[in-house]
Design an enzyme around this catalytic site. Structure first.
Site, PDB file in Angstrom:
ATOM      1  N   ASP A 171       0.831  -1.202   0.000  1.00 60.22           N
ATOM      2  CA  ASP A 171       0.000   0.000   0.000  1.00 60.22           C
ATOM      3  C   ASP A 171       0.869   1.256   0.000  1.00 60.22           C
ATOM      4  O   ASP A 171       1.455   1.617   1.006  1.00 60.22           O
ATOM      5  CB  ASP A 171      -0.891   0.013   1.249  1.00 60.22           C
ATOM      6  N   TYR A 224       3.473   9.498  -0.158  1.00 61.75           N
ATOM      7  CA  TYR A 224       4.585   8.829   0.528  1.00 61.75           C
ATOM      8  C   TYR A 224       5.917   8.990  -0.224  1.00 61.75           C
ATOM      9  O   TYR A 224       6.964   8.665   0.313  1.00 61.75           O
ATOM     10  CB  TYR A 224       4.302   7.326   0.726  1.00 61.75           C
ATOM     11  N   LYS A 253      -2.421   6.136  -4.275  1.00 64.70           N
ATOM     12  CA  LYS A 253      -3.526   7.051  -3.938  1.00 64.70           C
ATOM     13  C   LYS A 253      -3.329   8.439  -4.508  1.00 64.70           C
ATOM     14  O   LYS A 253      -2.195   8.904  -4.663  1.00 64.70           O
ATOM     15  CB  LYS A 253      -3.655   7.178  -2.409  1.00 64.70           C
ATOM     16  N   HIS A 255      -7.383   9.631  -1.631  1.00 63.36           N
ATOM     17  CA  HIS A 255      -6.751   9.557  -0.300  1.00 63.36           C
ATOM     18  C   HIS A 255      -7.640  10.138   0.801  1.00 63.36           C
ATOM     19  O   HIS A 255      -7.628   9.654   1.932  1.00 63.36           O
ATOM     20  CB  HIS A 255      -5.417  10.319  -0.348  1.00 63.36           C
TER      21      HIS A 255
HETATM   22  N1  NAP Z   1      -5.254   6.244   3.605  1.00 64.05           N
HETATM   23  C1  NAP Z   1      -4.740   6.925   4.598  1.00 64.05           C
HETATM   24  O1  NAP Z   1      -5.109   8.074   4.868  1.00 64.05           O
HETATM   25  C2  NAP Z   1      -3.689   6.284   5.451  1.00 64.05           C
HETATM   26  C3  NAP Z   1      -3.309   6.886   6.653  1.00 64.05           C
HETATM   27  C4  NAP Z   1      -2.349   6.250   7.431  1.00 64.05           C
HETATM   28  C5  NAP Z   1      -1.804   5.042   7.028  1.00 64.05           C
HETATM   29  N2  NAP Z   1      -2.176   4.494   5.826  1.00 64.05           N
HETATM   30  C6  NAP Z   1      -1.578   3.207   5.350  1.00 64.05           C
HETATM   31  O2  NAP Z   1      -1.659   2.243   6.394  1.00 64.05           O
HETATM   32  C7  NAP Z   1      -0.358   1.772   6.719  1.00 64.05           C
HETATM   33  C8  NAP Z   1      -0.265   1.415   8.195  1.00 64.05           C
HETATM   34  O3  NAP Z   1      -0.613   2.519   9.022  1.00 64.05           O
HETATM   35  P1  NAP Z   1       0.467   3.404   9.840  1.00 64.05           P
HETATM   36  O4  NAP Z   1       1.793   3.347   9.148  1.00 64.05           O
HETATM   37  O5  NAP Z   1      -0.160   4.728  10.031  1.00 64.05           O
HETATM   38  O6  NAP Z   1       0.524   2.738  11.272  1.00 64.05           O
HETATM   39  P2  NAP Z   1       0.618   1.275  11.919  1.00 64.05           P
HETATM   40  O7  NAP Z   1       0.790   0.236  10.886  1.00 64.05           O
HETATM   41  O8  NAP Z   1      -0.478   1.194  12.888  1.00 64.05           O
HETATM   42  O9  NAP Z   1       1.943   1.416  12.793  1.00 64.05           O
HETATM   43  C9  NAP Z   1       3.206   1.631  12.240  1.00 64.05           C
HETATM   44  C10 NAP Z   1       4.159   1.946  13.390  1.00 64.05           C
HETATM   45  O10 NAP Z   1       4.253   0.836  14.279  1.00 64.05           O
HETATM   46  C11 NAP Z   1       5.606   0.372  14.349  1.00 64.05           C
HETATM   47  N3  NAP Z   1       5.535  -1.100  14.362  1.00 64.05           N
HETATM   48  C12 NAP Z   1       5.310  -1.917  13.318  1.00 64.05           C
HETATM   49  N4  NAP Z   1       5.231  -3.205  13.694  1.00 64.05           N
HETATM   50  C13 NAP Z   1       5.440  -3.212  15.035  1.00 64.05           C
HETATM   51  C14 NAP Z   1       5.495  -4.247  15.986  1.00 64.05           C
HETATM   52  N5  NAP Z   1       5.308  -5.513  15.642  1.00 64.05           N
HETATM   53  N6  NAP Z   1       5.731  -3.908  17.284  1.00 64.05           N
HETATM   54  C15 NAP Z   1       5.920  -2.613  17.641  1.00 64.05           C
HETATM   55  N7  NAP Z   1       5.869  -1.584  16.762  1.00 64.05           N
HETATM   56  C16 NAP Z   1       5.627  -1.874  15.470  1.00 64.05           C
HETATM   57  C17 NAP Z   1       6.290   0.918  13.132  1.00 64.05           C
HETATM   58  O11 NAP Z   1       7.658   1.178  13.361  1.00 64.05           O
HETATM   59  P3  NAP Z   1       8.840   0.521  12.464  1.00 64.05           P
HETATM   60  O12 NAP Z   1       8.580   0.864  11.026  1.00 64.05           O
HETATM   61  O13 NAP Z   1      10.045   1.175  13.026  1.00 64.05           O
HETATM   62  O14 NAP Z   1       8.764  -0.952  12.739  1.00 64.05           O
HETATM   63  C18 NAP Z   1       5.560   2.241  12.926  1.00 64.05           C
HETATM   64  O15 NAP Z   1       6.082   3.234  13.785  1.00 64.05           O
HETATM   65  C19 NAP Z   1       0.545   2.949   6.292  1.00 64.05           C
HETATM   66  O16 NAP Z   1       1.889   2.585   6.186  1.00 64.05           O
HETATM   67  C20 NAP Z   1      -0.116   3.341   5.002  1.00 64.05           C
HETATM   68  O17 NAP Z   1       0.246   2.446   3.969  1.00 64.05           O
HETATM   69  C21 NAP Z   1      -3.117   5.088   5.058  1.00 64.05           C
END
Ligand code: NAP
Length: 276
Positions: free
Chosen positions: A47, A52, A77, A110
């Site tokens: 994704d 990004y 997106k 988005h």
């Molecule tokens: N459409 C939208 O508006 C939107 C908004 C936000 C996100 N997204 C998408 O959704 C994806 C995921 O959401 P997100 O990146 O916001 O947050 P998330 O997946 O909830 O959390 C990511 C964070 O958690 C850490 N992490 C990952 N695995 C872990 C584990 N097993 N234990 C402890 N910490 C861990 C990561 O650090 P490290 O990388 O250092 O491991 C990073 O800081 C994004 O990357 C993006 O592709 C979309």
């Protein structure tokens, strides 16, 4: 269920239930390594987004992976400043140029930018007819954004990607989930790990202990058992592996309910309830 389990979309196509998010995975080595590790671990959905600034890295790894293009699901997106009919078409071309792939599996709006999103959707419908895009969808759409779109579209969105984890599973989000289920729009859970802000929450820790899993694995598995597609992000090899090891256990019905009750209306990303 396994890492390659597919969910049926409302346009007859399929999407992986599980995948990797790459928000904040820096273009170049960081993103390239993350996507490579994920593919090696069996992840088959990536994704990305224009925002990004790592579409080129994602496209490069997908191309060079040696895995059939048809076996990897790539999402990107449309960014907020690119809304409007002509801008959307132009932004899609730019994303395709960055990805350098023949097609993208899913192109998402988005965010439901006020005053522009219906014109944007007309362009999305045109993009859906372009051979370079398999499915179109939205992101951050709450029930009223969806109702407006459904009343004014020819092609309904296949996917709604929204912030989704137990800590934000309040009335508004449940209403959006219900509407999506009725309309056969698949919910894709973003920030499913609550951006690592709840890993020490005692009830989550005690569930993790009960199942012999980590808090992150409980959160990913919860989303999958709710029927959501889920896209945890990590740029670290051991966590990419950890987040994918969620297919060898099942959360009981009672514990699913207990997890739903962790709700605190906590939002870690955007709050689209503020957008009329
Ligand atoms: N459409 C939208 O508006 C939107 C908004 C936000 C996100 N997204 C998408 O959704 C994806 C995921 O959401 P997100 O990146 O916001 O947050 P998330 O997946 O909830 O959390 C990511 C964070 O958690 C850490 N992490 C990952 N695995 C872990 C584990 N097993 N234990 C402890 N910490 C861990 C990561 O650090 P490290 O990388 O250092 O491991 C990073 O800081 C994004 O990357 C993006 O592709 C979309």
């Amino acid at each position: 269920m396994n890492k390659n389990t597919k969910i049926q979309l409302n346009n007859g196509k399929e999407m992986n239930a599980f995948g990797l998010g790459v928000y904040l995975s820096k273009e170049g080595d960081e993103c390239i390594n993350a996507v490579n590790w994920a593919l090696q671990e069996g992840y088959r959905l990536i994704d990305s987004a224009a925002l990004y600034e790592n579409e080129a890295s994602v496209g490069q790894v997908v191309k060079e992976s040696g895995i059939d293009r048809a076996d990897i699901f790539v999402t990107t997106k449309l960014w907020n400043s690119d809304h409007g009919y002509d801008n959307t078409l132009r932004a899609f071309d730019q994303s395709m140029e960055q990805l350098n792939l023949d097609y993208v599996d899913l192109y998402l709006v988005h965010y439901p930018v006020e005053g522009k999103r219906l014109d944007t959707w007309k362009a999305m419908e045109r993009i859906a007819e372009d051979g370079r895009c398999r499915s179109i969808g939205v992101s951050n759409y709450m029930s009223w954004h969806l109702n407006e779109l459904l009343a004014n579209c020819n092609i309904p969105p296949a996917v709604n990607q929204v912030e989704m984890h137990p800590y934000c599973f309040g009335a508004e989000r449940k209403k959006t989930v219900e509407l999506c289920r009725e309309q056969k729009i698949i919910i894709q859970a973003y920030s499913p790990l609550v951006r690592a802000k709840k890993m020490d929450d005692p009830p989550l820790l005690s569930l993790a202990e009960k199942y012999g899993k980590t808090p992150a694995q409980i959160l990913v598995r919860w989303a999958l058992q709710e029927g959501f597609s889920v896209i945890p992000k990590s740029s670290k090899e051991h966590r990419i592996k950890e987040n994918g090891e969620v297919f060898d256990f099942e959360i009981t019905t009672e514990d699913m309910e207990q997890i739903r009750n962790l709700n605190e209306n906590k939002i870690v990303c955007w709050d689209p309830t503020q957008t009329p």
